[in-house]
Motif scaffolding. Structure first.
Motif, PDB file in Angstrom:
ATOM      1  N   GLY A  69      40.584  41.045 -19.681  1.00 34.97           N
ATOM      2  CA  GLY A  69      39.180  40.718 -19.301  1.00 34.97           C
ATOM      3  C   GLY A  69      39.217  40.059 -18.104  1.00 34.97           C
ATOM      4  O   GLY A  69      38.261  40.119 -17.160  1.00 34.97           O
ATOM      5  N   ALA A  70      39.918  38.798 -17.891  1.00 39.66           N
ATOM      6  CA  ALA A  70      39.904  38.090 -16.834  1.00 39.66           C
ATOM      7  C   ALA A  70      40.336  38.861 -15.723  1.00 39.66           C
ATOM      8  O   ALA A  70      39.784  38.828 -14.654  1.00 39.66           O
ATOM      9  N   THR A  71      41.374  39.667 -15.639  1.00 40.76           N
ATOM     10  CA  THR A  71      41.695  40.705 -14.650  1.00 40.76           C
ATOM     11  C   THR A  71      40.537  41.500 -14.158  1.00 40.76           C
ATOM     12  O   THR A  71      40.387  41.553 -12.914  1.00 40.76           O
ATOM     13  N   TRP A  72      39.941  42.091 -15.130  1.00 40.22           N
ATOM     14  CA  TRP A  72      38.678  42.900 -14.803  1.00 40.22           C
ATOM     15  C   TRP A  72      37.542  42.175 -14.079  1.00 40.22           C
ATOM     16  O   TRP A  72      37.086  42.841 -13.132  1.00 40.22           O
ATOM     17  N   CYS A  73      37.200  40.837 -14.557  1.00 40.34           N
ATOM     18  CA  CYS A  73      36.161  40.261 -14.181  1.00 40.34           C
ATOM     19  C   CYS A  73      36.477  39.666 -12.738  1.00 40.34           C
ATOM     20  O   CYS A  73      35.551  39.492 -11.776  1.00 40.34           O
ATOM     21  N   GLU A  74      37.896  39.532 -12.430  1.00 39.67           N
ATOM     22  CA  GLU A  74      38.277  39.010 -11.194  1.00 39.67           C
ATOM     23  C   GLU A  74      38.134  39.604 -10.089  1.00 39.67           C
ATOM     24  O   GLU A  74      37.627  39.004  -8.900  1.00 39.67           O
ATOM     25  N   ARG A  75      37.931  41.090 -10.317  1.00 39.22           N
ATOM     26  CA  ARG A  75      37.693  41.855  -9.004  1.00 39.22           C
ATOM     27  C   ARG A  75      36.181  41.482  -8.704  1.00 39.22           C
ATOM     28  O   ARG A  75      35.981  41.891  -7.388  1.00 39.22           O
ATOM     29  N   ARG A  76      35.340  41.188  -9.337  1.00 42.46           N
ATOM     30  CA  ARG A  76      33.921  41.031  -8.891  1.00 42.46           C
ATOM     31  C   ARG A  76      33.730  39.332  -8.402  1.00 42.46           C
ATOM     32  O   ARG A  76      33.323  39.180  -7.675  1.00 42.46           O
ATOM     33  N   LEU A  77      34.281  38.440  -9.199  1.00 41.86           N
ATOM     34  CA  LEU A  77      34.358  37.108  -9.120  1.00 41.86           C
ATOM     35  C   LEU A  77      34.763  36.563  -8.001  1.00 41.86           C
ATOM     36  O   LEU A  77      34.830  35.390  -7.434  1.00 41.86           O
ATOM     37  N   GLY A  78      36.212  37.287  -7.585  1.00 40.32           N
ATOM     38  CA  GLY A  78      36.893  36.951  -6.553  1.00 40.32           C
ATOM     39  C   GLY A  78      37.600  35.586  -6.449  1.00 40.32           C
ATOM     40  O   GLY A  78      37.985  35.021  -5.448  1.00 40.32           O
ATOM     41  N   THR A  79      38.157  35.264  -7.639  1.00 35.81           N
ATOM     42  CA  THR A  79      38.817  34.118  -7.739  1.00 35.81           C
ATOM     43  C   THR A  79      39.564  34.237  -9.090  1.00 35.81           C
ATOM     44  O   THR A  79      39.435  35.259 -10.342  1.00 35.81           O
ATOM     45  N   VAL A  80      40.675  33.734  -9.312  1.00 34.93           N
ATOM     46  CA  VAL A  80      41.679  33.762 -10.521  1.00 34.93           C
ATOM     47  C   VAL A  80      40.861  32.913 -11.648  1.00 34.93           C
ATOM     48  O   VAL A  80      40.250  31.797 -11.494  1.00 34.93           O
ATOM     49  N   ILE A  81      40.650  33.697 -12.971  1.00 33.74           N
ATOM     50  CA  ILE A  81      39.945  33.246 -14.084  1.00 33.74           C
ATOM     51  C   ILE A  81      40.812  32.649 -14.838  1.00 33.74           C
ATOM     52  O   ILE A  81      41.671  33.376 -15.500  1.00 33.74           O
ATOM     53  N   ASP A  82      40.498  31.538 -15.573  1.00 36.21           N
ATOM     54  CA  ASP A  82      41.403  31.140 -16.765  1.00 36.21           C
ATOM     55  C   ASP A  82      41.074  31.941 -17.990  1.00 36.21           C
ATOM     56  O   ASP A  82      39.767  32.177 -18.500  1.00 36.21           O
TER      57      ASP A  82
END
Length: 369
Positions: free
Chosen positions: A57-70
């Protein structure tokens, strides 16, 4: 022609049925059936997703948020409606107010009713939320949160400009308003402005799903919390309920597809198909203007398109054997809102779409000024 037996339904804004997705699904299920770990997974709940699910989920959201997510801030749910119910129930106490666009996701009003909250709507124009009216609503209603769809808005297909996103953030901060950002179709355009969550991660709950970019039957939703402390408050409210837990088979599929790049392949196929369907749209809907975003699953025919009776678009379409969703279905609070209709581009094959749009064009042309 007996129209009643040839109804073209341009209603559901879900990804088109593509043979490549069916082939991928069949192969993935065969692979899972050979994995002995899959059987064990069906004997356990997936509270917020297991670690691999959260990382996917973090990987999928990172494509939009543009930053690494915990990954610890990511919650895996049984779809977007579950995510929204959890967030509204946690952020908007009974008797308090949730703001949303004047036309919005219809279930928002229903979810607010379930938890005893009140929904109030913010004015919109051809670009999306009007910041001045957002400020007025914050001052008048003192909302606890705002639910917004700034990218490929449902139903108007608008893309909120970046400067307005920044204004919304500043106003929300000033008035202590949390933001729930639904980014459902944001992966479909080849490029889009950064989400509000990337501008204000500390006050935004970011909601994303795989349903609009892979398959509607993959009932997996993700949301990203501003921080772990705020997330614990949501968990405390729902930890004893299992209705929001993701189905093991859906979670396993989603995680595999994100990890091995399959989700990206499917997204690419859907983008390509939607580009072709937008080409058909341009060829067939020639007499009436509409709002759209690149590769969007739907478009919006607005009252500004020259129609004499814009409020009756759905009725006029129905008379020609085409079903669309009229503006009243998206009016979540009583106030003035733009008249128009949402037209899906994904039902049936391309020939069916062409037929429906051709009929719609003829129906609305006769009603133009």
């Amino acid at each position: 022609m007996n129209i009643s037996h040839n109804l073209v339904e341009l209603v559901r804004a879900t990804p088109p049925l593509l043979p490549v997705v069916s082939d991928i699904l069949n192969e993935s299920l065969r692979e899972i059936s050979r994995d002995q770990r899959a059987g064990v997974a069906f004997h356990n709940h997936r509270f917020g997703g297991d670690p691999a699910d959260r990382q996917a989920g973090a990987t999928w959201c990172e494509r939009r948020l543009g930053t690494v997510i915990d990954a610890g801030r990511v919650v895996v749910t049984n779809g977007t409606q579950n995510s929204l119910l959890m967030l509204i129930a946690s952020l908007v106490p009974p008797g308090s107010v949730l703001l949303t666009e004047a036309l919005s996701y219809p279930q928002i009003g229903i979810l607010c009713n379930l938890v005893g909250a009140t929904v109030k709507s913010v004015g919109i124009d051809e670009f999306g939320v009007v910041p001045e009216d957002f400020k007025r609503c914050c001052e008048e209603y003192r909302p606890k949160a705002a639910y917004l769809i700034p990218t490929v808005q449902n139903p108007t297909a608008t893309m909120l400009p970046n400067h307005r996103r920044q204004q919304i953030v500043a106003i929300a901060r000033e008035h202590g308003v949390a933001i729930i950002e639904d980014d459902a179709q944001a992966c479909l355009p080849p490029s889009a402005d950064a989400p509000i969550a990337s501008l204000a991660p500390d006050i935004t709950w970011y909601v994303l799903t795989l349903s609009k970019s892979t398959s509607v039957g993959l009932r997996i939703g993700y949301f990203v919390a501003p921080d772990l402390r705020q997330l614990e408050k949501v968990y405390a409210r729902f930890k004893k309920m299992s209705m929001w837990f993701s189905s093991p088979i859906s979670a396993i599929l989603a995680t595999r597809w994100v990890e091995d790049g399959t989700a990206n392949r499917i997204l690419g196929a859907i983008r390509g198909e939607m580009a072709e369907r937008h080409r058909i749209l341009k060829e067939e809907l020639t007499k009436v203007s509409y709002q759209s975003s690149p590769n969007s699953l739907h478009v919006w025919i607005a009252g500004a398109s020259g129609l004499r009776h814009a409020a009756a678009i759905a009725e006029l379409a129905g008379q020609r054997g085409v079903a669309v969703r009229g503006w009243k279905e998206f009016q979540v609070a009583e106030r003035d809102s733009p008249h128009g209709a949402r037209v899906s581009l994904t039902a049936g094959n391309r020939d069916t779409l062409r037929t429906g749009l051709r009929r719609l064009n003829a129906a609305l042309t006769t009603n133009c000024s």
